[in-house]
Design a protein around this motif. Sequence first.
Motif, PDB file in Angstrom:
ATOM      1  N   LEU A   4      47.041  26.754  41.732  1.00  0.00           N
ATOM      2  CA  LEU A   4      45.884  27.061  42.569  1.00  0.00           C
ATOM      3  C   LEU A   4      44.692  26.267  42.072  1.00  0.00           C
ATOM      4  O   LEU A   4      44.408  26.229  40.878  1.00  0.00           O
ATOM      5  N   ASP A   5      43.980  25.622  43.013  1.00  0.00           N
ATOM      6  CA  ASP A   5      42.780  24.897  42.635  1.00  0.00           C
ATOM      7  C   ASP A   5      41.877  24.718  43.851  1.00  0.00           C
ATOM      8  O   ASP A   5      42.172  25.208  44.935  1.00  0.00           O
ATOM      9  N   MET A   6      40.761  24.039  43.642  1.00  0.00           N
ATOM     10  CA  MET A   6      39.819  23.724  44.713  1.00  0.00           C
ATOM     11  C   MET A   6      39.932  22.241  45.016  1.00  0.00           C
ATOM     12  O   MET A   6      39.831  21.407  44.104  1.00  0.00           O
TER      13      MET A   6
ATOM     14  N   ASP B 283      35.175  39.705  35.151  1.00  0.00           N
ATOM     15  CA  ASP B 283      35.667  38.330  35.277  1.00  0.00           C
ATOM     16  C   ASP B 283      36.943  38.302  36.124  1.00  0.00           C
ATOM     17  O   ASP B 283      37.954  38.920  35.775  1.00  0.00           O
ATOM     18  N   TYR B 284      36.924  37.566  37.229  1.00  0.00           N
ATOM     19  CA  TYR B 284      38.100  37.463  38.091  1.00  0.00           C
ATOM     20  C   TYR B 284      39.298  36.892  37.336  1.00  0.00           C
ATOM     21  O   TYR B 284      40.440  37.283  37.581  1.00  0.00           O
ATOM     22  N   GLN B 285      39.044  35.960  36.452  1.00  0.00           N
ATOM     23  CA  GLN B 285      40.147  35.365  35.702  1.00  0.00           C
ATOM     24  C   GLN B 285      40.866  36.428  34.882  1.00  0.00           C
ATOM     25  O   GLN B 285      42.098  36.466  34.826  1.00  0.00           O
TER      26      GLN B 285
ATOM     27  N   LYS C  55      34.977  21.783  49.772  1.00  0.00           N
ATOM     28  CA  LYS C  55      35.937  22.257  48.786  1.00  0.00           C
ATOM     29  C   LYS C  55      36.555  23.573  49.268  1.00  0.00           C
ATOM     30  O   LYS C  55      35.834  24.511  49.615  1.00  0.00           O
ATOM     31  N   VAL C  56      37.872  23.634  49.291  1.00  0.00           N
ATOM     32  CA  VAL C  56      38.569  24.836  49.715  1.00  0.00           C
ATOM     33  C   VAL C  56      39.679  25.163  48.711  1.00  0.00           C
ATOM     34  O   VAL C  56      40.089  24.319  47.921  1.00  0.00           O
ATOM     35  N   HIS C  57      40.159  26.398  48.759  1.00  0.00           N
ATOM     36  CA  HIS C  57      41.264  26.791  47.898  1.00  0.00           C
ATOM     37  C   HIS C  57      42.556  26.153  48.401  1.00  0.00           C
ATOM     38  O   HIS C  57      42.824  26.123  49.596  1.00  0.00           O
TER      39      HIS C  57
ATOM     40  N   LYS D 285      35.380  31.099  43.530  1.00  0.00           N
ATOM     41  CA  LYS D 285      35.747  29.709  43.286  1.00  0.00           C
ATOM     42  C   LYS D 285      36.632  29.631  42.043  1.00  0.00           C
ATOM     43  O   LYS D 285      36.326  30.227  41.012  1.00  0.00           O
ATOM     44  N   ILE D 286      37.733  28.902  42.161  1.00  0.00           N
ATOM     45  CA  ILE D 286      38.661  28.759  41.040  1.00  0.00           C
ATOM     46  C   ILE D 286      38.213  27.589  40.177  1.00  0.00           C
ATOM     47  O   ILE D 286      38.079  26.469  40.657  1.00  0.00           O
ATOM     48  N   ASP D 287      37.979  27.864  38.890  1.00  0.00           N
ATOM     49  CA  ASP D 287      37.562  26.778  37.994  1.00  0.00           C
ATOM     50  C   ASP D 287      38.464  26.675  36.766  1.00  0.00           C
ATOM     51  O   ASP D 287      38.168  25.936  35.840  1.00  0.00           O
TER      52      ASP D 287
END
Length: 267
Positions: free
Chosen positions: A30-32, A124-126, A41-43, A18-20
């Motif tokens: 890019l967001d949700m 961390d994905y970020q 909620k989707v990308h 999930k992108i936050d």
Amino acid sequence: MSSAKFSFTVSIEGIPFKIDWNPKIDGVLLDMRESGVDRKKVHMATVEVECEPQMRRILAVERIDKALSKIAFALGHSIKRGNEEYETILEPKFDKPRYGWGWHKQVRRGVIFRPVARFYAVVDYQTILETALAKINNVKPEKRIILTIALALYREALGIESPNIALIVFFSSITAIVRDTKSNHVLTSDLKKALQVVAKMEDDKFSQYFEELYGNAYGRSATDHGRVDITDPLVVGNATMYVNTMRYWTKSIIQNYIDANQTAPSS
């Protein structure tokens, strides 16, 4: 015809988290967001374009695809545009968004989500994404077209269901990199040398493996020249073993190219 300014948004499939923090990659946000289909909620990826109206989708999709190629490389995942598309006219002022043009409904394709390296579960994905993007965006300007081609082919290969066809596209990605030093004339021996650098195998063992990977039995050449049945379980099984290796080797070759072509820091 006069130009106008549009905001174009498309759903994204394949991002494994999930992108936050809402990253922006080459102008693509890019967001949700809430899906217009089931309210989940989707990308989503959003980009603004200013152009003649008939060019709006072409230009928007081109920019989104380039951004997704960078993300796919950074994460090692198949990242694709989804079925939902939204556009809003920003200029001249118009307050009614249009949703999913009836004349263009993207068809879903089967996607194999191959496993990601275990360390992704704890890193961390970020950090992973931002580190990779920083190096990609720091590549010398004269090398960026080549990198764009290689990344797009790599991303496409990740999402191909047939391992035989994926092999062909992984080799195409490598060819784009190798061609940079071969004046457009790339031989099979050139590809072999490039792969051996990242394979780190003994000469005899690598030569045998490369023949299986590239050759006429189950490999890239056999498929490309119509010599094998890509629905045959034996063919698929052998190609699956090779394509997992090629995925790693292709990424390594692209990464080496990125590292070797960084823009020097200004003094």
